[in-house]
Design an enzyme around this catalytic site. Sequence first.
Site, PDB file in Angstrom:
ATOM      1  N   LYS A  21       1.518 -14.619  -1.043  1.00  0.00           N
ATOM      2  CA  LYS A  21       2.807 -14.628  -0.342  1.00  0.00           C
ATOM      3  C   LYS A  21       3.222 -16.044   0.088  1.00  0.00           C
ATOM      4  O   LYS A  21       4.400 -16.396   0.049  1.00  0.00           O
ATOM      5  CB  LYS A  21       2.678 -13.712   0.882  1.00  0.00           C
ATOM      6  CG  LYS A  21       3.994 -13.230   1.404  1.00  0.00           C
ATOM      7  CD  LYS A  21       3.843 -12.125   2.428  1.00  0.00           C
ATOM      8  CE  LYS A  21       5.235 -11.790   2.972  1.00  0.00           C
ATOM      9  NZ  LYS A  21       5.216 -10.683   3.911  1.00  0.00           N
ATOM     10  N   PHE A  58      -4.343  -6.427   5.114  1.00  0.00           N
ATOM     11  CA  PHE A  58      -3.522  -5.263   4.789  1.00  0.00           C
ATOM     12  C   PHE A  58      -2.974  -5.396   3.358  1.00  0.00           C
ATOM     13  O   PHE A  58      -2.429  -6.422   2.995  1.00  0.00           O
ATOM     14  CB  PHE A  58      -2.365  -5.142   5.788  1.00  0.00           C
ATOM     15  CG  PHE A  58      -1.442  -4.002   5.462  1.00  0.00           C
ATOM     16  CD1 PHE A  58      -1.903  -2.685   5.491  1.00  0.00           C
ATOM     17  CD2 PHE A  58      -0.124  -4.234   5.096  1.00  0.00           C
ATOM     18  CE1 PHE A  58      -1.065  -1.621   5.166  1.00  0.00           C
ATOM     19  CE2 PHE A  58       0.727  -3.180   4.779  1.00  0.00           C
ATOM     20  CZ  PHE A  58       0.246  -1.868   4.809  1.00  0.00           C
ATOM     21  N   GLN A  59      -3.140  -4.368   2.580  1.00  0.00           N
ATOM     22  CA  GLN A  59      -2.692  -4.308   1.184  1.00  0.00           C
ATOM     23  C   GLN A  59      -3.292  -5.422   0.326  1.00  0.00           C
ATOM     24  O   GLN A  59      -2.632  -5.986  -0.545  1.00  0.00           O
ATOM     25  CB  GLN A  59      -1.166  -4.297   1.082  1.00  0.00           C
ATOM     26  CG  GLN A  59      -0.604  -3.006   1.668  1.00  0.00           C
ATOM     27  CD  GLN A  59       0.816  -2.719   1.278  1.00  0.00           C
ATOM     28  OE1 GLN A  59       1.619  -3.635   1.132  1.00  0.00           O
ATOM     29  NE2 GLN A  59       1.147  -1.449   1.114  1.00  0.00           N
ATOM     30  N   MET A  80      -5.146  19.614 -26.440  1.00  0.00           N
ATOM     31  CA  MET A  80      -6.174  18.921 -27.217  1.00  0.00           C
ATOM     32  C   MET A  80      -7.571  19.197 -26.664  1.00  0.00           C
ATOM     33  O   MET A  80      -8.529  19.365 -27.421  1.00  0.00           O
ATOM     34  CB  MET A  80      -5.889  17.416 -27.257  1.00  0.00           C
ATOM     35  CG  MET A  80      -6.798  16.647 -28.184  1.00  0.00           C
ATOM     36  SD  MET A  80      -6.822  17.325 -29.858  1.00  0.00           S
ATOM     37  CE  MET A  80      -5.626  16.284 -30.673  1.00  0.00           C
ATOM     38  N   GLU A 102       4.606   2.327  -9.956  1.00  0.00           N
ATOM     39  CA  GLU A 102       4.252   1.096 -10.680  1.00  0.00           C
ATOM     40  C   GLU A 102       3.613   1.389 -12.030  1.00  0.00           C
ATOM     41  O   GLU A 102       3.704   0.592 -12.959  1.00  0.00           O
ATOM     42  CB  GLU A 102       3.324   0.216  -9.838  1.00  0.00           C
ATOM     43  CG  GLU A 102       3.996  -0.424  -8.628  1.00  0.00           C
ATOM     44  CD  GLU A 102       3.951   0.458  -7.383  1.00  0.00           C
ATOM     45  OE1 GLU A 102       3.577   1.646  -7.487  1.00  0.00           O
ATOM     46  OE2 GLU A 102       4.288  -0.046  -6.282  1.00  0.00           O
TER      47      GLU A 102
END
Length: 573
Positions: A167, A117-118, A476, A55
């Site tokens: 959802k 959940f999630q 760097m 993602e």
Amino acid sequence: MTKDKKLLTGADIFFEALREEKVEKIFGYPGGATIKLYEKLYDVDFLEHILTRHEQGATHAAQGYARVSGKAGVVLVTSGPGATNTVTGIADAYMDSTPLVVFTGQVPSHLIGNDAFQEADIVGITRPITKHNFLVRDVKELASTIKKAFYIATSGRPGPVLVDIPKDIIVAECEYEYPEEVIIRGYKPTLKGHANQIKKAAKMIKNAKRPLLYVGGGVIMAEASEELREFARKNNIPVTNTLLGLGSFPGTDPQFLGMLGMHGTYYANMAVNHCDVLIAVGARFDDRVTGKTDTFAAEAYKIHIDIDPTAIDKNVLVDLPIVGNAKAILTDLLNELSDKPREDEWWKMIDGWREDCPLEYERPDNILRPQYVIDRISEKTKGEAIIVSDVGQHQMWIAQYYKFNHPRSHVSSGGLGTMGFSVPAAIGAAFAIKDRPVISISGDGGFQMNMQELVTAAYHKLPVKFFIINNSFLGMVRQWQELFHDEKYSFTDLRDSNPDFTKVGEALGVESYSTEKIDEVDDLLDKAFAINDRPVLIEFKVAKEDLVFPMVPSGGSISDMIVKRLNPKRMLL
Ligand SMILES: Cc1ncc(C[n+]2csc(CCOP(=O)(O)OP(=O)(O)O)c2C)c(N)n1
């Protein structure tokens, strides 16, 4: 319910709204909370969904797409880890004012706050790094929320907007109507600059003996590059760019002084130090530009043109703010000013600094230097490519040595400085433009942060050139350790742990090459530019201990600028 209106589900409404917003590409990754949206997407034919491999990759790809196309980049991810994986990209877009609309799935409304959940409170998490964010609480608000999200992301100072959709909202039904306009109380970006302020600015510029234009990414976002070029030329004003401003003024123009700031050219920084009127356009006086703020352009009368009123006086106090759209204000200023004669004394000073300390590097016969690779890429593409850099030394060498000719051609993570940006952002850029080469340039460190996205490029047969400037160090950081931290190279040496990049590339489906020889560079570049139907990767094994100069140490003044290394042999290691 009126008779002629059908009931639509949240999923239907979601895609109808995207159609209204003329979304053509969406970068995403599915999951439980968004499964119904993906079920619907299966049959949607008016947009292309690009499945990335992470993602974070989707979010950077959407940024690359937005920066090159000028449209909002769109992301669709699931709840919890899917949403939290977008956080770096969102923060990056916020810092660099990139228009993004990020849709996250959320657990069903009745489970929010239950550690379901999630579940992650992505609205809370992203509040400080979004221009605005929404949790959709009722399917009836979905269409208007999406309309607002696109409007906020793309208007005024652009930025990321997140829309969190539980959802149950995706399956709930309601009548659908897409709003024709957006009204948001308290949000009305000022576009036109104040006429009196513009008159005052014109007078100051007319009377200036040593004027300087300090131009940032705001000019590119406002599509004001043409106006800038005309304004600078008619008034004979030298131009220096921030990292994000590169491309707004032609890199080969004699009026161009290159980038200013920490790794800016000596002459751009000297011009800042000596100008009497500084005209900042679409730039925010970032600390990498100003160093010590009280010594920054200390002698100058400062005019600040910016769309965002909160950027005014934020880092440096200015004498004359003009809030509004850069294109509109530069046009008004052009109308106020007739052609201004060249200030010869001023140009003599600038040319003197150019001679004293030009931007150059030595070229030993036996060692491939990163600056040379960038130089050759610039030469071969004649400043016409889209260059998507990662973060580190190579990023600064690109800013110094690639001669950008066009706006929307340099895509880089400026404000946040996100390693791992280049590979996915270049993929997004390649979805936005087909008729110019898209080149991703990463260091060996940053490449490893999102290299999984090579799979995305290979699958879509995107003709992106993935170049790795491999110096076997986190260059760097190593540079700072060498110069300011007693040469304690703590965890920056990758010589024993880097993978074989050509094997990585091949395994992920990308034809890959490697070289450390100066005389192979041109041939390999020609080979890469001749491939137009698939990605290609080239690893350039370069000097390991090279340093980026000039350098104004962090928080320092121009007088602290280091222009050369005392012991040039060091890079031979
Ligand atoms: C995600 C992230 N982690 C850490 C850093 C700090 N950092 C800035 S530059 C740099 C080194 C980059 O090394 P490399 O990608 O090899 O590029 P080079 O500087 O050698 O060109 C690091 C670790 C960062 N900018 N971003």
